[in-house]
Design a protein around this motif. Structure first.
Motif, PDB file in Angstrom:
ATOM      1  N   SER A 147      10.128  -4.846   5.842  1.00 49.82           N
ATOM      2  CA  SER A 147       9.077  -3.703   5.392  1.00 49.82           C
ATOM      3  C   SER A 147       7.618  -4.377   5.215  1.00 49.82           C
ATOM      4  O   SER A 147       7.621  -5.543   4.955  1.00 49.82           O
ATOM      5  CB  SER A 147       9.521  -3.597   3.715  1.00 49.82           C
ATOM      6  N   TYR A 157       3.412   6.844   2.236  1.00 55.13           N
ATOM      7  CA  TYR A 157       1.894   6.756   1.449  1.00 55.13           C
ATOM      8  C   TYR A 157       1.444   7.919   0.851  1.00 55.13           C
ATOM      9  O   TYR A 157       2.229   8.881   0.896  1.00 55.13           O
ATOM     10  CB  TYR A 157       0.830   6.201   2.539  1.00 55.13           C
ATOM     11  N   GLU A 196       3.675   1.731   2.406  1.00 53.52           N
ATOM     12  CA  GLU A 196       4.759   0.940   2.582  1.00 53.52           C
ATOM     13  C   GLU A 196       5.315   1.454   3.950  1.00 53.52           C
ATOM     14  O   GLU A 196       5.666   2.631   3.979  1.00 53.52           O
ATOM     15  CB  GLU A 196       5.875   0.831   1.236  1.00 53.52           C
ATOM     16  N   ASP A 252      -3.023   2.877   0.154  1.00 54.58           N
ATOM     17  CA  ASP A 252      -2.147   2.194   0.136  1.00 54.58           C
ATOM     18  C   ASP A 252      -0.697   2.632   0.459  1.00 54.58           C
ATOM     19  O   ASP A 252      -0.343   3.731   0.343  1.00 54.58           O
ATOM     20  CB  ASP A 252      -1.808   0.986  -0.892  1.00 54.58           C
ATOM     21  N   GLU A 299       6.049   5.010   7.791  1.00 55.06           N
ATOM     22  CA  GLU A 299       5.062   4.686   6.741  1.00 55.06           C
ATOM     23  C   GLU A 299       4.989   5.934   5.457  1.00 55.06           C
ATOM     24  O   GLU A 299       5.030   7.147   6.069  1.00 55.06           O
ATOM     25  CB  GLU A 299       3.568   4.704   7.622  1.00 55.06           C
ATOM     26  N   GLY A 306      -2.282  -6.565   4.235  1.00 53.65           N
ATOM     27  CA  GLY A 306      -0.990  -6.315   3.628  1.00 53.65           C
ATOM     28  C   GLY A 306      -0.012  -7.572   3.666  1.00 53.65           C
ATOM     29  O   GLY A 306      -0.748  -8.433   4.094  1.00 53.65           O
ATOM     30  N   TRP A 361       3.916  -3.742   3.378  1.00 48.49           N
ATOM     31  CA  TRP A 361       3.012  -3.174   2.393  1.00 48.49           C
ATOM     32  C   TRP A 361       1.367  -3.274   2.779  1.00 48.49           C
ATOM     33  O   TRP A 361       1.155  -4.587   3.206  1.00 48.49           O
ATOM     34  CB  TRP A 361       3.225  -3.439   0.903  1.00 48.49           C
TER      35      TRP A 361
END
Length: 119
Positions: free
Chosen positions: A64, A102, A85, A83, A100, A58, A66
């Motif tokens: 941050s 998701y 963030e 996926d 996290e 990512g 991703w």
């Protein structure tokens, strides 16, 4: 790492999962993640607990990240993709925490991983 980041590079750091809304975390054998970072790119691998092995890749923007991930479950060999963030935070002990966000199984999820202190 971008100029606006206040959290140090994740390069070479290891993290252990401490909580997850997806499953109960085994405190004696949690999933362990190894992160690498260069020029705004993030990648790494993980294993342990309910995961046989997993990989992610990512980007990082400030504090941050991703990532897209794929892993194989221990229980039945199912391949899981997705996926998410993560917000990067510093703990009182000076270690990095990943919060996290998701989606899995059609619902929003949350997990927390904390850096494993270097020995």
């Amino acid at each position: 790492m971008t100029a606006t980041a206040s959290i140090p590079s994740l390069d070479g750091r290891r993290f252990r999962m401490v909580s997850s809304t997806t499953s109960a975390v085994d405190p004696d054998a949690p999933s362990v993640f190894t992160y690498w970072e260069r020029d705004g790119a993030i990648w790494g691998d993980y294993e342990g607990d309910t995961v046989t092995f997993g990989r992610f890749v990512g980007t990082r923007t400030g504090d941050s990240i991703w990532v897209s991930f794929v892993h194989v479950l221990v229980a039945d060999g199912t391949v899981v993709t997705g996926d998410g963030e993560s917000d990067l935070e510093m703990t009182d002990a000076g270690l990095i925490r990943l919060v996290e966000h998701y989606e899995m199984h059609g619902a929003p999820q949350l997990s927390v991983c904390e850096e494993i202190a270097a020995v």
